[in-house]
Every structure is written in structure tokens, then in C-alpha cells.
Write a protein that holds these residues in place. Structure first.
Motif, PDB file in Angstrom:
ATOM      1  N   MET A  77       8.837   2.343  -9.023  1.00 60.76           N
ATOM      2  CA  MET A  77       7.623   3.091  -9.319  1.00 60.76           C
ATOM      3  C   MET A  77       7.588   4.344  -8.454  1.00 60.76           C
ATOM      4  O   MET A  77       7.488   4.245  -7.223  1.00 60.76           O
ATOM      5  N   ASN A  78       7.668   5.487  -9.094  1.00 57.44           N
ATOM      6  CA  ASN A  78       7.619   6.778  -8.403  1.00 57.44           C
ATOM      7  C   ASN A  78       6.365   7.545  -8.812  1.00 57.44           C
ATOM      8  O   ASN A  78       5.717   7.204  -9.804  1.00 57.44           O
ATOM      9  N   SER A  79       6.055   8.564  -8.049  1.00 54.37           N
ATOM     10  CA  SER A  79       4.886   9.412  -8.338  1.00 54.37           C
ATOM     11  C   SER A  79       3.649   8.562  -8.591  1.00 54.37           C
ATOM     12  O   SER A  79       2.921   8.755  -9.573  1.00 54.37           O
ATOM     13  N   LEU A  80       3.419   7.623  -7.712  1.00 52.81           N
ATOM     14  CA  LEU A  80       2.308   6.685  -7.895  1.00 52.81           C
ATOM     15  C   LEU A  80       0.967   7.392  -7.894  1.00 52.81           C
ATOM     16  O   LEU A  80       0.770   8.411  -7.204  1.00 52.81           O
ATOM     17  N   LYS A  81       0.058   6.839  -8.685  1.00 51.77           N
ATOM     18  CA  LYS A  81      -1.295   7.363  -8.809  1.00 51.77           C
ATOM     19  C   LYS A  81      -2.289   6.264  -8.442  1.00 51.77           C
ATOM     20  O   LYS A  81      -1.979   5.074  -8.590  1.00 51.77           O
TER      21      LYS A  81
ATOM     22  N   LEU B 127       0.842  -1.191   0.000  1.00 52.81           N
ATOM     23  CA  LEU B 127       0.000   0.000   0.000  1.00 52.81           C
ATOM     24  C   LEU B 127       0.882   1.248   0.000  1.00 52.81           C
ATOM     25  O   LEU B 127       1.844   1.332   0.776  1.00 52.81           O
ATOM     26  N   ALA B 128       0.576   2.179  -0.879  1.00 52.68           N
ATOM     27  CA  ALA B 128       1.297   3.436  -0.955  1.00 52.68           C
ATOM     28  C   ALA B 128       0.306   4.571  -1.138  1.00 52.68           C
ATOM     29  O   ALA B 128      -0.801   4.361  -1.648  1.00 52.68           O
ATOM     30  N   GLN B 129       0.701   5.745  -0.739  1.00 52.83           N
ATOM     31  CA  GLN B 129      -0.123   6.925  -0.964  1.00 52.83           C
ATOM     32  C   GLN B 129       0.189   7.513  -2.333  1.00 52.83           C
ATOM     33  O   GLN B 129       1.283   7.322  -2.881  1.00 52.83           O
ATOM     34  N   ALA B 130      -0.757   8.208  -2.876  1.00 57.41           N
ATOM     35  CA  ALA B 130      -0.526   8.891  -4.149  1.00 57.41           C
ATOM     36  C   ALA B 130       0.685   9.810  -4.010  1.00 57.41           C
ATOM     37  O   ALA B 130       0.826  10.516  -2.999  1.00 57.41           O
ATOM     38  N   GLY B 131       1.551   9.746  -5.019  1.00 56.88           N
ATOM     39  CA  GLY B 131       2.786  10.514  -4.969  1.00 56.88           C
ATOM     40  C   GLY B 131       3.957   9.761  -4.374  1.00 56.88           C
ATOM     41  O   GLY B 131       5.104  10.215  -4.460  1.00 56.88           O
ATOM     42  N   GLY B 132       3.674   8.621  -3.774  1.00 58.92           N
ATOM     43  CA  GLY B 132       4.716   7.830  -3.143  1.00 58.92           C
ATOM     44  C   GLY B 132       5.419   6.902  -4.109  1.00 58.92           C
ATOM     45  O   GLY B 132       5.213   6.969  -5.330  1.00 58.92           O
ATOM     46  N   SER B 133       6.250   6.037  -3.542  1.00 62.29           N
ATOM     47  CA  SER B 133       7.071   5.138  -4.352  1.00 62.29           C
ATOM     48  C   SER B 133       7.030   3.712  -3.809  1.00 62.29           C
ATOM     49  O   SER B 133       6.848   3.503  -2.607  1.00 62.29           O
ATOM     50  N   LEU B 134       7.210   2.776  -4.704  1.00 62.88           N
ATOM     51  CA  LEU B 134       7.415   1.370  -4.365  1.00 62.88           C
ATOM     52  C   LEU B 134       8.428   0.794  -5.343  1.00 62.88           C
ATOM     53  O   LEU B 134       8.527   1.259  -6.482  1.00 62.88           O
TER      54      LEU B 134
END
Length: 124
Positions: free
Chosen positions: A83-87, A11-18
Motif C-alpha cells: 500500500m503506497n500513497s496512503l490516505k 500507523l502510517a502518515q498520509a502519503g506513506g506506505s505499509l
């Protein structure tokens, strides 16, 4: 046979990275083009990124260009997807796949082996 095991989802927040990893079981990993695909609920599996067996060429679907980076470490038999800047629209199950002497292209039919997938959920 090549076994592929994905990890790194969550789980990541929008704008986050994995960073996703895909570990392959075979020492001949360097002979396989690798791809990342994803499948969102109610949608077909779709190409995300690919890298050729030599690691000299990559390809991305338009929606992730500039945000995602595929790479490989043949010494570790592993391919990565940073994966950066996740949406929120990146939410899906992510699969890695291997194609013998492949170029890491977008056609899923060309891939010989698939992993079980790892869930990525991006909250807004």
C-alpha cells in the motif's frame, strides 16, 4: 481448513506506505484465490484487491488502483498487499480471504476462509 494470519498493519502518515502480509497454513495455498477486504468503522466490509490462484490475474477496487499492489508467493504460502500513497480514508481493519480455485473476485460470499484482520490507521 485453512488458517490465515495477517500482519503488517499499523500507523502510517498520509502519503506513506505499509505492506500487509497474510500467511496461510495449508500447502495447497497455490489452489486458492486470495483477496484483501477492509472494514472501516460504521461501514460494511469492502473488497480491496484480489489475485487468482495461479497468480496471473489481479483485480482492484477503483479507489486503490495505482496505489496498492497485490502479489503472492506460493513457496511461502503468503499473499501481500503493498500500500503506497496512503490516505486517511484507507484507515480500516484489513482482512485477507481465501477461495478454493478462485479468481480473486470482489464478492465476499465466494470466499471460504478469513483471517482475523489487521488494523491500518493513516493519519493526515
Amino acid at each position: 481448513q485453512v488458517q490465515l494470519v495477517e500482519s503488517g498493519g499499523g500507523l502510517a502518515q498520509a502519503g506513506g506506505s505499509l505492506r500487509l502480509s497474510c500467511a496461510a497454513s495449508r500447502r495447497s495455498f497455490s489452489n486458492y484465490g486470495m483477496g484483501w477486504f477492509r472494514q472501516a468503522p460504521g461501514k460494511e466490509r469492502a473488497f480491496v484487491a484480489g489475485i487468482n490462484f495461479a497468480g496471473t490475474s489481479t483485480d482492484y477496487t477503483d479507489s486503490v488502483k495505482g496505489r496498492f499492489t497485490i502479489s503472492r508467493d506460493n513457496a511461502k504460502n503468503t499473499v501481500y498487499l503493498q500500500m503506497n500513497s496512503l490516505k486517511p480514508e484507507d484507515t480500516a481493519v484489513y482482512y485477507c480471504a481465501a477461495e478454493w480455485r478462485g479468481r480473486g473476485g470482489s464478492s465476499s460470499q465466494r470466499y471460504d476462509y478469513w483471517g482475523q484482520g489487521t488494523q491500518v490507521t493513516v493519519s493526515s
